[in-house]
Design a protein around this motif. Structure first.
Motif, PDB file in Angstrom:
ATOM      1  N   GLU A 155       0.814  -1.222   0.000  1.00 36.98           N
ATOM      2  CA  GLU A 155       0.000   0.000   0.000  1.00 36.98           C
ATOM      3  C   GLU A 155       0.846   1.270   0.000  1.00 36.98           C
ATOM      4  O   GLU A 155       0.310   2.373  -0.063  1.00 36.98           O
ATOM      5  CB  GLU A 155      -0.913   0.006   1.236  1.00 36.98           C
ATOM      6  N   PHE A 156       2.161   1.108   0.048  1.00 41.18           N
ATOM      7  CA  PHE A 156       3.051   2.271   0.129  1.00 41.18           C
ATOM      8  C   PHE A 156       3.347   2.787  -1.273  1.00 41.18           C
ATOM      9  O   PHE A 156       4.398   2.518  -1.847  1.00 41.18           O
ATOM     10  CB  PHE A 156       4.330   1.899   0.872  1.00 41.18           C
ATOM     11  N   ARG A 157       2.413   3.545  -1.807  1.00 44.11           N
ATOM     12  CA  ARG A 157       2.491   4.005  -3.196  1.00 44.11           C
ATOM     13  C   ARG A 157       3.104   5.399  -3.339  1.00 44.11           C
ATOM     14  O   ARG A 157       3.255   5.887  -4.457  1.00 44.11           O
ATOM     15  CB  ARG A 157       1.099   3.992  -3.822  1.00 44.11           C
ATOM     16  N   PHE A 158       3.439   6.032  -2.218  1.00 45.63           N
ATOM     17  CA  PHE A 158       4.003   7.380  -2.258  1.00 45.63           C
ATOM     18  C   PHE A 158       5.176   7.470  -1.296  1.00 45.63           C
ATOM     19  O   PHE A 158       5.350   6.608  -0.430  1.00 45.63           O
ATOM     20  CB  PHE A 158       2.952   8.426  -1.892  1.00 45.63           C
ATOM     21  N   GLY A 159       5.978   8.530  -1.451  1.00 46.55           N
ATOM     22  CA  GLY A 159       7.100   8.706  -0.549  1.00 46.55           C
ATOM     23  C   GLY A 159       7.599  10.136  -0.557  1.00 46.55           C
ATOM     24  O   GLY A 159       7.240  10.945  -1.408  1.00 46.55           O
ATOM     25  N   VAL A 160       8.452  10.416   0.438  1.00 52.50           N
ATOM     26  CA  VAL A 160       9.034  11.746   0.605  1.00 52.50           C
ATOM     27  C   VAL A 160      10.513  11.578   0.949  1.00 52.50           C
ATOM     28  O   VAL A 160      10.870  10.726   1.769  1.00 52.50           O
ATOM     29  CB  VAL A 160       8.330  12.529   1.730  1.00 52.50           C
ATOM     30  N   CYS A 161      11.353  12.382   0.338  1.00 53.75           N
ATOM     31  CA  CYS A 161      12.777  12.353   0.646  1.00 53.75           C
ATOM     32  C   CYS A 161      12.992  12.871   2.062  1.00 53.75           C
ATOM     33  O   CYS A 161      12.464  13.929   2.435  1.00 53.75           O
ATOM     34  CB  CYS A 161      13.558  13.199  -0.358  1.00 53.75           C
ATOM     35  N   ASN A 162      13.785  12.155   2.851  1.00 59.14           N
ATOM     36  CA  ASN A 162      13.949  12.436   4.276  1.00 59.14           C
ATOM     37  C   ASN A 162      15.343  12.944   4.621  1.00 59.14           C
ATOM     38  O   ASN A 162      15.689  13.057   5.795  1.00 59.14           O
ATOM     39  CB  ASN A 162      13.637  11.162   5.082  1.00 59.14           C
ATOM     40  N   VAL A 163      16.172  13.245   3.598  1.00 52.77           N
ATOM     41  CA  VAL A 163      17.515  13.777   3.817  1.00 52.77           C
ATOM     42  C   VAL A 163      17.712  15.014   2.942  1.00 52.77           C
ATOM     43  O   VAL A 163      16.955  15.254   2.005  1.00 52.77           O
ATOM     44  CB  VAL A 163      18.604  12.729   3.495  1.00 52.77           C
ATOM     45  N   GLY A 164      18.759  15.774   3.262  1.00 57.58           N
ATOM     46  CA  GLY A 164      18.999  17.013   2.523  1.00 57.58           C
ATOM     47  C   GLY A 164      19.079  16.807   1.022  1.00 57.58           C
ATOM     48  O   GLY A 164      18.412  17.480   0.246  1.00 57.58           O
ATOM     49  N   THR A 165      19.903  15.857   0.601  1.00 58.22           N
ATOM     50  CA  THR A 165      20.058  15.527  -0.811  1.00 58.22           C
ATOM     51  C   THR A 165      20.282  14.032  -0.946  1.00 58.22           C
ATOM     52  O   THR A 165      21.224  13.492  -0.354  1.00 58.22           O
ATOM     53  CB  THR A 165      21.265  16.261  -1.430  1.00 58.22           C
ATOM     54  N   ALA A 166      19.438  13.359  -1.716  1.00 62.61           N
ATOM     55  CA  ALA A 166      19.575  11.921  -1.933  1.00 62.61           C
ATOM     56  C   ALA A 166      19.842  11.653  -3.410  1.00 62.61           C
ATOM     57  O   ALA A 166      19.182  12.215  -4.285  1.00 62.61           O
ATOM     58  CB  ALA A 166      18.304  11.191  -1.502  1.00 62.61           C
ATOM     59  N   SER A 167      20.807  10.802  -3.676  1.00 62.05           N
ATOM     60  CA  SER A 167      21.094  10.408  -5.053  1.00 62.05           C
ATOM     61  C   SER A 167      19.986   9.499  -5.585  1.00 62.05           C
ATOM     62  O   SER A 167      19.493   8.626  -4.869  1.00 62.05           O
ATOM     63  CB  SER A 167      22.427   9.656  -5.129  1.00 62.05           C
ATOM     64  N   VAL A 168      19.626   9.727  -6.833  1.00 61.53           N
ATOM     65  CA  VAL A 168      18.711   8.838  -7.550  1.00 61.53           C
ATOM     66  C   VAL A 168      19.530   8.165  -8.637  1.00 61.53           C
ATOM     67  O   VAL A 168      20.111   8.836  -9.498  1.00 61.53           O
ATOM     68  CB  VAL A 168      17.523   9.616  -8.148  1.00 61.53           C
ATOM     69  N   PHE A 169      19.594   6.829  -8.581  1.00 60.88           N
ATOM     70  CA  PHE A 169      20.491   6.065  -9.433  1.00 60.88           C
ATOM     71  C   PHE A 169      19.758   5.411 -10.608  1.00 60.88           C
ATOM     72  O   PHE A 169      18.552   5.180 -10.557  1.00 60.88           O
ATOM     73  CB  PHE A 169      21.178   4.970  -8.620  1.00 60.88           C
ATOM     74  N   LYS A 170      20.548   5.067 -11.628  1.00 63.15           N
ATOM     75  CA  LYS A 170      19.998   4.380 -12.789  1.00 63.15           C
ATOM     76  C   LYS A 170      19.612   2.945 -12.442  1.00 63.15           C
ATOM     77  O   LYS A 170      18.617   2.416 -12.943  1.00 63.15           O
ATOM     78  CB  LYS A 170      21.023   4.384 -13.922  1.00 63.15           C
TER      79      LYS A 170
END
Length: 334
Positions: free
Chosen positions: A62-77
């Motif tokens: 049911e966890f279909r959404f989210g929020v970044c919880n750190v200053g800057t997070a890398s998003v990887f390929k």
């Protein structure tokens, strides 16, 4: 990816930065419901035995959404710290959850620009629909400075709770004398200086002079592939963030930005400050972008670091490479 599947991807105009389209075993994963009918028909015509799975899948629950919880997070390929960083998420930035891998990695689709990639689960908070709606509906403040900290107490010497970069938005709980009490995505509470934030709201009037001043405040910031913060910018991340601060939403990558706005050609007499200048290292693909400063063919851009160069051979800031690879300009401000 087999040639036939790649051909179908091209026929359907699927950009894999914005839509998952990949084979895992005998399953083709996709993340855009709007293409399903055409895709299934095309696979049937080709006699393919591939099964098609529409994301998000069962791994998300049911966890279909989210929020970044750190200053800057890398998003990887790919779901690995060794993979290429394709973009970043900043504190408070929201996304759709598409898939969870090995309980450590989450495939996400950022709400701001639709970009897709993998993020480390320890840096985000996943939410169910009701929880996310409540979080999203709360009044927020947006951080205005290049970078800073959310602190444990309303005191500049207090212990940092989280670092924060420009454009990060957090729920505001109450106001003190010179501080706002804010709520982090994981429910922790901290404090931010009032003079470093503003109430989150849409910007009605876009001022080109503000665009230029915003761009110049990042002069000297180092280049970082996939970067979109004052900790490090790639060329398109720099442009996107400058315009985002001023209430203008642009796509993430340079070739995507080339696809928006009014085409101005290559005649500098038609350009105005704030226009976007585009460049191609091979004469075919758009590989670089910068912001026109309005005179002397000068452009501010991220290349090595954020700097000002000119396409005018008489200028002390002249860049032969920029003049040689320049392919045209677009106007995104009206």
């Amino acid at each position: 990816m087999p040639l036939s599947i790649e051909k179908i991807r091209q026929e359907l105009g699927i950009d894999t930065r914005l839509c998952v389209f990949e084979i895992s075993g005998n399953v083709l994963k996709v993340s855009d419901e709007k293409i399903m009918d055409k895709l299934l028909n095309r696979l049937k015509q080709g006699g393919s035995k591939l099964k098609v799975k529409l994301l998000p899948d069962e791994t998300c629950g049911e966890f279909r959404f989210g929020v970044c919880n750190v200053g800057t997070a890398s998003v990887f390929k790919e779901p690995s710290m060794r993979s290429e960083q394709v973009t970043q998420a900043i504190l408070g930035e929201t996304f759709d959850t598409l898939e969870i891998f090995n309980d450590d990695w989450v495939r996400i689709r950022l709400h701001f620009d639709g970009y897709i990639g993998w993020i480390y689960r320890g840096q985000v908070v996943l939410m169910k629909q009701e929880e996310f709606s409540k979080y999203s509906d709360k009044v927020k403040v947006q951080f205005e400075k290049n970078f800073g900290f959310v602190r444990e107490k309303p005191n500049a010497e207090s212990t940092p709770v989280r670092d924060v970069v420009v454009c990060s938005a957090l729920n505001v709980l109450k106001a003190g004398n010179n501080w706002f009490m804010v709520e982090l995505p994981d429910g922790k509470v901290g404090w931010m200086r009032k003079n470093e934030v503003r109430r989150f709201r849409a910007i009605d009037k876009r001022n080109v002079n503000d665009i230029i001043q915003t761009a110049k405040r990042f002069l000297g910031v180092s280049y970082l592939w996939g970067g979109k913060t004052p900790k490090g910018f790639d060329c398109s991340g720099f442009v996107q963030t400058v315009f985002r601060i001023n209430g203008v939403r642009l796509p993430r990558d340079a070739d995507m930005q080339w696809g928006v706005g009014d085409d101005l050609g290559m005649d500098f007499s038609k350009f105005k400050k704030g226009d976007l200048l585009f460049f191609s290292s091979d004469g075919e693909r758009v590989t670089h972008v910068g912001i026109y400063l309005g005179k002397d063919k000068k452009v501010i851009h991220s290349s090595g670091f954020v700097k000002i160069n000119s396409l005018d051979r008489k200028s002390v800031d002249y860049s032969e490479r920029l003049e040689r690879t320049f392919i045209g300009a677009k106007r995104v401000l009206i």
